[in-house]
Design an enzyme around this catalytic site. Structure first.
Site, PDB file in Angstrom:
ATOM      1  CB  CYS A 110      30.491 -43.383  42.004  1.00  0.00           C
ATOM      2  SG  CYS A 110      31.680 -41.897  40.752  1.00  0.00           S
ATOM      3  CG  HIS A 111      29.359 -41.201  37.084  1.00  0.00           C
ATOM      4  ND1 HIS A 111      30.491 -40.478  38.240  1.00  0.00           N
ATOM      5  CD2 HIS A 111      29.377 -40.275  36.332  1.00  0.00           C
ATOM      6  CE1 HIS A 111      29.922 -39.104  38.162  1.00  0.00           C
ATOM      7  NE2 HIS A 111      29.783 -38.997  37.228  1.00  0.00           N
TER       8      HIS A 111
END
Length: 184
Positions: A110-111
């Site tokens: 993800c991030h």
């Protein structure tokens, strides 16, 4: 093949995405790895279920008391605030850079890629992430694709919690084919 002699660091701070830490941690432990949550401070870090505050996770080691060369692999869970905080911490960035520079396995979800970008470790790497990081990764020199999991040499990347079964399988497979490297 099990991961009995492998030590994996999970680098996270408060407001990490719970599923992106707990699901891989459970899979790694089931495969026999020794897993350590490393955070900027001792005690516990608070997780998130998307935008909702979740429960806390015990910190095994503080970043100040931990050396990257103690570990064979690194996991970087996402959540928006977690990597946004880590990428502003020189010690965290240096910790991540060690794994990239020594070609040790890195799993990123993800991030979590923000910390890799800050460590200048994505250039020419084939990766995926949460879609909003596409431009950040492209600007840092990565080759971004929208897939549930991407393996590029020692780097396994994934987009989101829904992709965790594929991510866990790919990351464990990568680790099973790695030599265990320890500091002398």
């Amino acid at each position: 093949m099990t991961l009995e002699s492998m030590k994996v660091a999970i680098l996270a701070s408060d407001r990490f995405e719970l599923a992106e830490l707990e699901s891989p941690m459970k899979a790694l432990k089931a495969a026999g790895a020794h897993v350590f949550v490393v955070a900027p401070h001792h005690g516990e870090i608070v997780g998130m279920n998307h935008n909702d505050v979740g429960h806390s996770v015990k910190v095994d080691r503080s970043l100040a008391d931990t050396k990257a060369d103690e570990f064979d692999a690194l996991l970087l869970p996402g959540g928006v605030a977690n990597p946004d905080e880590l990428r502003t911490m020189p010690r965290a960035v240096a910790f991540v850079k060690h794994f990239a520079d020594t070609q040790k396995p890195i799993g990123v979800i993800c991030h979590g890629s923000w910390t890799l970008i800050e460590a200048d470790s994505v250039k020419d790497r084939h990766m995926t992430s949460w879609p909003s990081l596409q431009t950040d990764l492209l600007n840092a020199g990565a080759r971004w694709v929208d897939q549930e999991v991407v393996v590029d040499h020692n780097l396994v990347s994934s987009r989101k919690p829904d992709d965790l079964p594929a991510f866990n399988k790919a990351f464990i497979t990568l680790l099973q084919h790695q030599p265990v490297r320890r500091a002398a």
